[in-house]
Write a protein that holds these residues in place. Structure first.
Motif: not given
Lengths: 232, 238
Positions: A75-97
């Motif tokens: 949920v955090i792995y798929y959800g957090l980037p989606a939520v942050l994307m809505t306010i314009g922060i892209n964290i898709n490249r963050w390390d999975r760790l």
């Protein structure tokens, strides 16, 4: 698949598995720090019954304790980037760790919050009253009288939860983290000696858990010496 | 841009999850029941300090508590699969490990994990009963069995109940790991519809909600039982 189990292979795989131990330990250490911070804040919300925050904390703790950590991780792995994307922060490249550490920290925080709350609530009211009567302020009372006693009471359960966190960390490979568990899996996939690799990993986890338990009980003893030791 | 969250799809996945939630409950309840049976025996053996057996069981508990459930499931899975094939080849059986229903391996692995935790809960509850209670029971001429059944267990049960409840919740959560040995449980069922459209977030949230509901229900039942036990105890005392 000639032989069922070759104990020599377990020894042979040990160095490879141990080379990944730092990842496991990093995960546990970082998540413990996050967990302590989150747990303390949530416990304060609950203790002082701050409106809204108290209800949010109850909801959060119930969710974290009532669902498998595996599901939380995704949920955090798929959800957090989606939520942050809505306010314009892209964290898709963050390390999975990072996602894994965040999950384990947030999960541990829920468990620690309940422990901390119970420990603080368990300090007798007389202690607080006595502190006030000798003229201590609220802050002084909390940090000098209540917190040390609560810490001592919370230590055993906190230790159990941190050992539990170490064991839960073995699920991180589901997100592709190559920790001890992930390495055991890749050894198994490339050599077909899956059983030996997993048994090697199990031995490592067993030893680290026992060491962690020992460490926690030593810290507990030291603390109790420091806090109530001079009473004999 | 807005959050890209398909709530309708979440409900589709949730339907799937609910449809398969009986698998998850079975995966938790079967090991739980067998764990209570075996766990009580183990706890008694350890409390009465049976010589070699007590030590061996202690070792079993240290190992299960010191290793991740994930590894226990995988090791038991591979041990059974490979061992069974060797055995079947050896005695010229025509069935192979692929014919075994994997849910039985999941039962065995979760029971291995659950029994250790449950026996520790029961042992803790038994130890919480005051020594004087045993002595008093013996002094009025009860045998060891009678003392256990009539005096000790009724007092230990209310103490054990909350811990057993958290053991059961632990089993529900641990059962999500059977995805590793490809048993279709609640979580996997929720993911099936997501495999075609990659809406994994919705599927995982659907699974989380169903798990959450199951565990809240377990907690409530345990709470009600606790209150009933408490009321009965008060009746006896009055």
């Amino acid at each position: 698949m000639g032989e069922f189990f070759d104990a020599r292979l377990v020894c042979e795989y040990f160095p490879q598995l141990l080379s990944r131990l730092p990842i496991t330990l990093l995960l546990v250490a970082a998540a413990t720090v996050i967990g302590l911070a989150v747990g303390t804040v949530l416990a304060l919300f609950r203790l002082y019954k701050i409106p809204v925050f108290n209800q949010v904390a109850i909801f959060y703790i119930s969710f974290m304790r009532g669902t498998p950590i595996l599901v939380q991780m995704f949920v955090i792995y798929y959800g957090l980037p989606a939520v942050l994307m809505t306010i314009g922060i892209n964290i898709n490249r963050w390390d999975r760790l990072i996602f894994v550490i965040l999950t384990y920290g947030l999960n541990l925080g829920a468990f620690l919050a309940e422990i901390i709350r119970a420990a603080v609530a368990g300090v007798p009211v007389g202690q607080t009253e006595a502190a006030y009567s000798v003229g201590m302020t609220r802050m002084q009372t909390f940090f000098r009288i209540v917190a040390p006693q609560a810490l001592l009471a919370a230590m055993p359960s906190m230790g159990i939860n941190i050992v539990g966190l170490l064991q839960d960390s073995s699920i991180a490979f589901a997100l592709g983290i190559i920790d001890v568990m992930g390495k055991a899996r890749s050894i198994g996939a490339s050599t077909y000696h899956t059983l030996e690799a997993y048994v090697g990993a199990a031995i490592i986890f067993l030893v680290i858990s026992l060491l962690l338990e020992k460490g926690c009980s030593i810290i507990e003893k030291r603390l109790s010496m420091k806090i109530i030791g001079d009473r004999g | 841009m807005g959050l890209n969250f398909d709530i309708n799809f979440m409900f589709t996945a949730m339907q799937q999850a609910i449809k398969y939630s009986w698998v998850t409950m079975l995966l938790a309840v079967v090991p739980f029941v067998s764990g209570i049976t075996l766990g009580t025996v183990i706890a008694l053996i350890r409390i009465y300090n049976v010589r070699i057996l007590g030590r061996l069981l202690q070792l079993y508990i240290v190992i299960t508590k010191g290793t991740p459930v994930m590894l226990q499931i995988l090791i038991i899975y591979f041990a059974v699969i490979q061992g069974f094939d060797l055995f079947a080849q050896g005695v010229n059986l025509s069935i192979r490990s692929k014919d075994i229903n994997l849910i039985y391996i999941a039962f065995a692995a979760l029971a291995f994990f659950g029994t250790a935790n449950i026996s520790e809960s029961i042992r803790g509850a038994l130890a919480a009963v005051d020594c004087g209670q045993y002595e008093a029971a013996y002094s009025v001429g009860l045998t060891r069995q009678q003392a256990l059944r009539r005096i000790i267990l009724p007092q230990a049960l209310p103490v054990a109940l909350p811990m057993l409840c958290s053991n059961l919740i632990g089993l529900v959560k641990a059962s999500s790991l059977v995805f590793m040995i490809s048993v279709t449980d609640l979580m996997n069922a929720a993911l099936i519809p997501a495999n075609t459209n990659y809406k994994y977030l919705e599927a995982y949230i659907a699974a989380a909600i169903v798990y959450w509901i199951i565990n809240i229900v377990i907690e409530k039942i345990s709470f009600l039982l606790e209150r009933r036990l408490d009321a009965r105890k008060r009746e006896v005392l009055v």
